[in-house]
Design a protein around this motif. Structure first.
Motif, short mmCIF file in Angstrom:
data_model
loop_
_atom_site.label_atom_id
_atom_site.label_comp_id
_atom_site.label_asym_id
_atom_site.label_seq_id
_atom_site.Cartn_x
_atom_site.Cartn_y
_atom_site.Cartn_z
N MET A 60 35.82 5.34 -3.52
CA MET A 60 34.38 5.39 -3.85
C MET A 60 33.92 6.35 -2.68
N ARG A 61 32.92 7.12 -2.99
CA ARG A 61 32.27 7.91 -2.06
C ARG A 61 30.83 7.64 -1.94
N LEU A 62 30.35 7.06 -0.82
CA LEU A 62 28.82 7.07 -0.51
C LEU A 62 28.59 8.23 0.34
N ALA A 63 27.15 8.35 0.45
CA ALA A 63 26.71 9.41 1.22
C ALA A 63 25.27 9.19 1.74
N THR A 64 24.99 9.68 2.75
CA THR A 64 23.65 9.73 3.34
C THR A 64 23.06 11.06 3.59
N TYR A 65 21.84 11.14 3.10
CA TYR A 65 21.30 12.77 3.01
C TYR A 65 19.76 12.67 3.51
N ASN A 66 19.50 13.39 4.66
CA ASN A 66 17.98 13.42 4.80
C ASN A 66 17.62 14.84 4.40
N ILE A 67 16.76 14.81 3.25
CA ILE A 67 16.29 16.10 2.56
C ILE A 67 14.85 16.33 3.03
N GLU A 68 14.74 17.34 3.75
CA GLU A 68 13.44 17.87 4.46
C GLU A 68 12.51 18.09 3.49
N TRP A 69 11.10 17.59 3.49
CA TRP A 69 10.07 17.98 2.58
C TRP A 69 10.65 17.97 0.95
N PHE A 70 11.22 16.95 0.55
CA PHE A 70 11.72 16.54 -0.73
C PHE A 70 10.38 16.38 -1.41
N ALA A 71 9.79 15.80 -1.00
CA ALA A 71 8.24 15.46 -1.92
C ALA A 71 7.41 16.59 -2.13
N ASN A 72 7.42 17.59 -1.28
CA ASN A 72 6.79 18.93 -1.62
C ASN A 72 7.29 19.58 -2.97
N LEU A 73 8.56 19.29 -3.48
CA LEU A 73 9.11 20.02 -4.61
C LEU A 73 8.69 19.23 -6.02
N PHE A 74 7.68 18.21 -5.83
CA PHE A 74 7.10 17.72 -7.30
C PHE A 74 5.68 17.58 -7.27
N ASP A 75 5.06 17.58 -8.45
CA ASP A 75 3.66 17.58 -8.61
C ASP A 75 3.32 15.95 -8.92
N GLN A 76 2.03 16.08 -8.93
CA GLN A 76 1.29 14.63 -9.23
C GLN A 76 1.97 14.02 -10.27
N LYS A 77 2.66 14.39 -11.19
CA LYS A 77 3.20 13.84 -12.32
C LYS A 77 4.85 13.68 -12.08
N ASP A 78 5.27 14.05 -11.01
CA ASP A 78 6.89 14.04 -10.73
C ASP A 78 7.86 15.12 -11.35
N ARG A 79 6.91 16.28 -11.63
CA ARG A 79 7.65 17.00 -12.20
C ARG A 79 8.05 18.29 -11.24
N LEU A 80 9.24 18.86 -11.38
CA LEU A 80 9.71 19.68 -10.22
C LEU A 80 9.15 20.84 -10.32
N ILE A 81 8.59 21.25 -9.26
CA ILE A 81 7.82 22.88 -9.01
C ILE A 81 8.95 23.64 -8.80
N VAL A 82 9.33 24.41 -9.46
CA VAL A 82 10.48 25.50 -9.19
C VAL A 82 9.75 26.80 -9.65
N ASP A 83 9.34 27.34 -8.35
CA ASP A 83 8.45 28.71 -8.33
C ASP A 83 8.83 29.37 -7.11
N ASP A 84 8.18 30.31 -6.83
CA ASP A 84 8.15 31.29 -5.42
C ASP A 84 7.19 30.65 -4.52
N SER A 85 6.37 29.74 -4.51
CA SER A 85 5.50 29.25 -3.35
C SER A 85 6.44 28.47 -2.38
N TRP A 86 5.79 28.76 -1.21
CA TRP A 86 6.63 28.12 0.11
C TRP A 86 6.81 26.57 -0.15
N SER A 87 7.98 26.09 0.27
CA SER A 87 8.28 24.88 0.30
C SER A 87 7.82 24.27 1.70
N GLY A 88 8.02 23.35 2.08
CA GLY A 88 7.87 22.74 3.46
C GLY A 88 8.94 23.29 4.59
N ARG A 89 9.90 23.77 4.25
CA ARG A 89 10.87 24.49 5.20
C ARG A 89 10.62 26.01 5.43
#
Length: 333
Positions: A1-30
Motif C-alpha cells: 500500500m502507498r500512502l502520501a501527504t501533499y501540501n498543495i499551495e493555493w489549491f482552493a483558488n482553483l475552484f469557483d463557489q460551486k466547486d467547479r475547476l477553473i481552468v483558464d489563463d488567469s493567475w493562480s495563487g502561485r
C-alpha cells in the motif's frame, strides 16, 4: 500500500463557489503560474505518485457554498484518478482544509475522532488544550485553527489502523512591521506550535496504549535550522512526536549531528537573496508496531530524487504544482 501527504499551495483558488475547476489563463495563487498550468501540474503529480490514499494539506474550502469533498471528487473525476473518494474531518475558517483522497477498492475510511472534548490531558482535536509551556504558573489555552483529522482505516486485507492528518501552526511572523514585533510573533507562534505537537503526541500515546497502530502524516511546519528560536524551548515539534514513539527516517536523519545532507520537502523562493530555501516540513510518521511492515519512504523532490530529475515533465510539474513536494510511504498492510 502507498500512502502520501501533499501540501498543495493555493489549491482552493482553483475552484469557483460551486466547486467547479477553473481552468483558464488567469493567475493562480502561485507566482507566475496560471490556474490551467497549476491544475494540469497537480494532476500529473497525483497520477505519478499513484498512491492508494493521499492526505491533501491545504485542500479546497468548505463553507457556506463550497464543499471540500465535492471539489476533490470532482478533481479526481476530471483526471480519472483512482483515488476517487474523499473524506475530511473538522472544517475550519482558514480556507485550508485537511482531507484524504483514497481508492475505495483498496481501503475503507471514515472520520472517527477519539477522546473526550473536555479531557484535560489529551482532549479531542476540536477541543481546548491547556498547558504551561513557559513555567510561569499560568496555563496557555490552545486551539487548533486546523484541527487534525483522525480517521479509522480498514485495508482490503483486514488491517485496522488509525490515520491522523495534521497541519501544525506556522512559525512565520506574518504581519510583523518591525524586528521586535517579528521576534515576539515568532516566539508566540513557536509556543503554540509546540503545544499543538504535545497535544498530538498525547493522542498518539493514547492510541498506542490501546494497542492501535498509528500513522501520522502532514505538514508539521517544523524542521531543523528553520529559525533562530528553535532552541528556546529545548526541543522542536518534530522531536516531541518522535519521543512519543513515532518514527520517520527523514526526521531522524535531519536531527542527527550535522554537517551533512538534510532531506527537504519544500522549496521557497528568497528573491531578496536571489536564492531558494529548502526545508523539511512534511512527514509520514509510524508507530513502532508498524516498523516490521517493510516501510519505505520517498520524498518526490525534483532536485534530490534521481527518478524525478530524470523525467523532465514530472520535474516541471512538481515545481509548478506547489511549493511543497509529496512524501510517500510504501508499507505492507
Amino acid at each position: 500500500m502507498r500512502l502520501a501527504t501533499y501540501n498543495i499551495e493555493w489549491f482552493a483558488n482553483l475552484f469557483d463557489q460551486k466547486d467547479r475547476l477553473i481552468v483558464d489563463d488567469s493567475w493562480s495563487g502561485r507566482h507566475n503560474v496560471t490556474k490551467a498550468q497549476q491544475v494540469e501540474a497537480i494532476a500529473k503529480v497525483l497520477t505519478a505518485i499513484d498512491a492508494d490514499a493521499i492526505l491533501i494539506v491545504e485542500a479546497p474550502n468548505t463553507g457556506r457554498h463550497q464543499n471540500t469533498v465535492r471539489a476533490l471528487q470532482a478533481f479526481s473525476e476530471a483526471f480519472d484518478l483512482r483515488t476517487s473518494d474523499a473524506v475530511m474531518g473538522y472544517a475550519n475558517d482558514t480556507h485550508q482544509e485537511l482531507a484524504l483522497l483514497y481508492d475505495r477498492t483498496v481501503l475503507s475510511v471514515h472520520h472517527d475522532p477519539k477522546g473526550d472534548i473536555a479531557d484535560a490531558t489529551a482532549p479531542r482535536f476540536d477541543g481546548v488544550f491547556k498547558i504551561d509551556l513557559d513555567i510561569d504558573a499560568t496555563e496557555d489555552v490552545v486551539r487548533f485553527s486546523k484541527p487534525p483529522m483522525e480517521l479509522a482505516v480498514t485495508t482490503q486485507a483486514g488491517h485496522n489502523i488509525r490515520l491522523i492528518g495534521a497541519h501544525l501552526k506556522s512559525k512565520a511572523p506574518h504581519g510583523a512591521e518591525s524586528r521586535d514585533e517579528a521576534i515576539r510573533i515568532s516566539i508566540a507562534n513557536r509556543r503554540k506550535q509546540l503545544a499543538q505537537a504535545i497535544w498530538l503526541a498525547r493522542r498518539v500515546e493514547w492510541h498506542v496504549a490501546q494497542k492501535q497502530p498509528v500513522i501520522l502524516l502532514g505538514d508539521l511546519n517544523d524542521g531543523p535550522g528553520l529559525d533562530e528560536f528553535e532552541h528556546l524551548f529545548g526541543r522542536s515539534s518534530v522531536e516531541v512526536l518522535l519521543q512519543a514513539g513515532l518514527f520517520d527516517p527523514n526526521a531522524v536523519t535531519a536531527y542527527r549531528f550535522r554537517p551533512g545532507p538534510v532531506p527537504a520537502t519544500a522549496r521557497f523562493a528568497r528573491p531578496e537573496e536571489g536564492k531558494f530555501l529548502d526545508a523539511l516540513l512534511d512527514y509520514i510518521m509510524i508507530t513502532t508496531d508498524l516498523q516490521a511492515n517493510r516501510p519505505s519512504w520517498r520524498i518526490w523532490h525534483p532536485f534530490q530524487d534521481a527518478a524525478c530529475w530524470a523525467e523532465p515533465e514530472l520535474r516541471q510539474a512538481l515545481l509548478t504544482a506547489s511549493d511543497h513536494f509529496p512524501v510517500t510511504l510504501d508499507i505492507e498492510l
